[in-house]
Write an enzyme that holds these catalytic residues in place. Structure first.
Site, PDB file in Angstrom:
ATOM      1  N   ARG A  56      48.066  39.860  35.427  1.00  0.00           N
ATOM      2  CA  ARG A  56      47.212  38.839  36.027  1.00  0.00           C
ATOM      3  C   ARG A  56      46.803  39.301  37.422  1.00  0.00           C
ATOM      4  O   ARG A  56      47.343  40.261  37.958  1.00  0.00           O
ATOM      5  CB  ARG A  56      47.907  37.487  36.086  1.00  0.00           C
ATOM      6  CG  ARG A  56      49.293  37.548  36.688  1.00  0.00           C
ATOM      7  CD  ARG A  56      49.660  36.323  37.442  1.00  0.00           C
ATOM      8  NE  ARG A  56      48.751  36.098  38.555  1.00  0.00           N
ATOM      9  CZ  ARG A  56      48.803  36.767  39.704  1.00  0.00           C
ATOM     10  NH1 ARG A  56      49.667  37.728  39.889  1.00  0.00           N
ATOM     11  NH2 ARG A  56      47.948  36.484  40.673  1.00  0.00           N
ATOM     12  N   GLY A  57      45.829  38.582  37.973  1.00  0.00           N
ATOM     13  CA  GLY A  57      45.167  39.017  39.189  1.00  0.00           C
ATOM     14  C   GLY A  57      43.876  39.680  38.768  1.00  0.00           C
ATOM     15  O   GLY A  57      43.872  40.559  37.895  1.00  0.00           O
ATOM     16  N   ALA A  58      42.757  39.239  39.342  1.00  0.00           N
ATOM     17  CA  ALA A  58      41.448  39.706  38.871  1.00  0.00           C
ATOM     18  C   ALA A  58      41.342  41.229  38.802  1.00  0.00           C
ATOM     19  O   ALA A  58      40.944  41.781  37.768  1.00  0.00           O
ATOM     20  CB  ALA A  58      40.344  39.123  39.761  1.00  0.00           C
ATOM     21  N   ARG A  99      40.190  36.075  28.751  1.00  0.00           N
ATOM     22  CA  ARG A  99      40.223  35.267  29.969  1.00  0.00           C
ATOM     23  C   ARG A  99      38.792  34.998  30.417  1.00  0.00           C
ATOM     24  O   ARG A  99      38.186  35.825  31.096  1.00  0.00           O
ATOM     25  CB  ARG A  99      40.971  35.995  31.106  1.00  0.00           C
ATOM     26  CG  ARG A  99      42.452  36.195  30.893  1.00  0.00           C
ATOM     27  CD  ARG A  99      43.252  34.908  30.877  1.00  0.00           C
ATOM     28  NE  ARG A  99      43.100  34.127  32.083  1.00  0.00           N
ATOM     29  CZ  ARG A  99      43.755  34.346  33.214  1.00  0.00           C
ATOM     30  NH1 ARG A  99      44.598  35.343  33.309  1.00  0.00           N
ATOM     31  NH2 ARG A  99      43.575  33.559  34.248  1.00  0.00           N
ATOM     32  N   ASP A 247      39.126  34.496  41.657  1.00  0.00           N
ATOM     33  CA  ASP A 247      38.776  35.068  40.364  1.00  0.00           C
ATOM     34  C   ASP A 247      37.272  35.169  40.167  1.00  0.00           C
ATOM     35  O   ASP A 247      36.817  35.944  39.329  1.00  0.00           O
ATOM     36  CB  ASP A 247      39.389  34.230  39.246  1.00  0.00           C
ATOM     37  CG  ASP A 247      40.879  34.479  39.114  1.00  0.00           C
ATOM     38  OD1 ASP A 247      41.262  35.212  38.194  1.00  0.00           O
ATOM     39  OD2 ASP A 247      41.648  33.959  39.935  1.00  0.00           O
ATOM     40  N   ASN A 257      39.512  29.829  42.112  1.00  0.00           N
ATOM     41  CA  ASN A 257      40.828  30.436  42.284  1.00  0.00           C
ATOM     42  C   ASN A 257      41.850  29.535  41.604  1.00  0.00           C
ATOM     43  O   ASN A 257      41.515  28.473  41.078  1.00  0.00           O
ATOM     44  CB  ASN A 257      41.149  30.617  43.772  1.00  0.00           C
ATOM     45  CG  ASN A 257      42.353  31.530  44.002  1.00  0.00           C
ATOM     46  OD1 ASN A 257      42.442  32.598  43.414  1.00  0.00           O
ATOM     47  ND2 ASN A 257      43.272  31.109  44.847  1.00  0.00           N
TER      48      ASN A 257
END
Length: 358
Positions: A56-58, A99, A247, A257
């Protein structure tokens, strides 16, 4: 910075084991209790890892998607470009649905497709190698981007400041350093002595499980607070700036976000505290006019009712509303920090200029 801290900031949450046709990811769902690296070979496992927030995390999502798309295409038995392109397209379409909010996912997949098309006149083996190189470039460039974001953001901060952050935008969410945490790590190296307050960030607790963990590991002065405590630490004068990642950024500066970010921004505005969004250019979507155009992903009910508890913490069958993100209105954002500089309102004018900077 001592040896332990240096090693920590160099942790890669996404790695490619090309020899064994494997994507290796740090499983962020089991932190901080376990440090587990998953070895993924099947595209279903890559999809599930992105969907389930194991990665995870853009930026990290983009890196994982690029590696996954390469490995999926590498497995193709195509004998010519047309067949390879069809196989590539199937993998790309499949990974794209994991996602829907994170723009870096689509940015990375589209960048890989552009490289595929650029290599159309080459052999299948050469095209596959080009895709590997492109995926590696995405990772290498992100590390440089994060360091640059950190340097720009650090100019906005002063020594000994208290900084509030929400969710996790750190080194494990990117190739290195992170976005919102990059200035904290750079400041740590330079003796700024920041005091960081990390929101717990429900319902997935990324602030508690991930941000508090990695900052503590790096020797940063970090204090964990529940999401509903942000107001009191601001009122008590403990916070001089808010730093968050994102994001997706719309053309007008509206920013998606992790859920709860917009509430922090409202509080910061009330207390006169600057609210900074740290965003790589790859997360800025100029085709998306406003935050109203950002699709907000809904997550499973269990994340709220049962996932973190030995026994259910809500009545069985109760209705649950569990959006993964919210949108912070541009009017609440002091500045958006990119690798090419700092954008201020009006963002419709300043954000496009960021893309033109060298």
């Amino acid at each position: 910075m001592d040896k332990h801290e240096s090693e920590f900031t160099m942790i890669q949450s996404v790695l490619l084991d090309d020899e064994n046709d494997t994507l290796i990811i740090l499983d962020q769902t089991v932190l901080p209790n376990e440090k587990v690296f998953l070895h993924l070979k099947d595209m279903k496992d890559v999809w599930e890892a992105i969907y389930a927030l194991k990665v995870r995390g853009a930026p990290a999502i983009g890196i994982a998607a690029a590696y996954g798309l390469y490995l999926g295409t590498k497995a193709s038995k195509a004998a010519d470009f047309d067949q390879l392109r069809q196989d590539f397209g199937k993998v790309k379409e499949y990974l794209a649905c994991s996602r829907p909010t994170a723009v870096n996912l689509f940015w990375a997949l589209n960048r890989m497709e552009n490289r595929l098309l650029q290599e159309a006149d080459r052999s299948v083996a050469e095209i596959k190698e080009a895709l590997r190189q492109e995926a590696e470039l995405i990772r290498e460039e992100d590390a440089k981007v994060c360091e640059s974001i950190g340097k720009h953001a650090l100019t906005l901060l002063k020594e000994n400041w208290g900084i509030l952050t929400h969710c996790n935008a750190g080194t494990i969410a990117t190739a290195k350093y992170g976005t919102a945490l990059a200035p904290i790590y750079l400041g740590q190296e330079q003796g700024y002595s920041f005091k960081v307050y990390a929101d717990e960030t429900r319902p997935l607790l990324q602030g508690a499980r991930l941000t508090a963990w990695e900052l503590k590991e790096a020797g940063v002065d970090v204090t964990l607070i529940c999401d509903n405590m942000s107001s009191i630490v601001m009122k008590e004068g403990k916070i001089q700036a808010v730093l968050v990642g994102c994001d997706r950024v719309a053309a007008n500066g509206d920013t998606a976000n992790k859920i709860g970010t917009s509430g922090v921004a409202v509080l910061a505005k009330h207390y006169g505290i600057p609210f900074y969004v740290c965003s790589p250019l790859s997360t800025i979507d100029l085709e998306c006019k406003t935050g109203d155009d950002i699709h907000i992903e809904l997550r499973p009910d269990a994340e709220v009712t049962t996932q973190w508890y030995e026994k259910p913490m809500a009545p069985e069958g109760v209705k649950v509303y569990n959006p993964a993100f919210d949108v912070t209105d541009h009017s609440l954002i002091t500045a958006i920090v990119t690798e090419n500089g700092i954008a201020y309102a009006p963002f419709e004018e300043s954000l496009p200029k960021m893309f033109a900077q060298k």
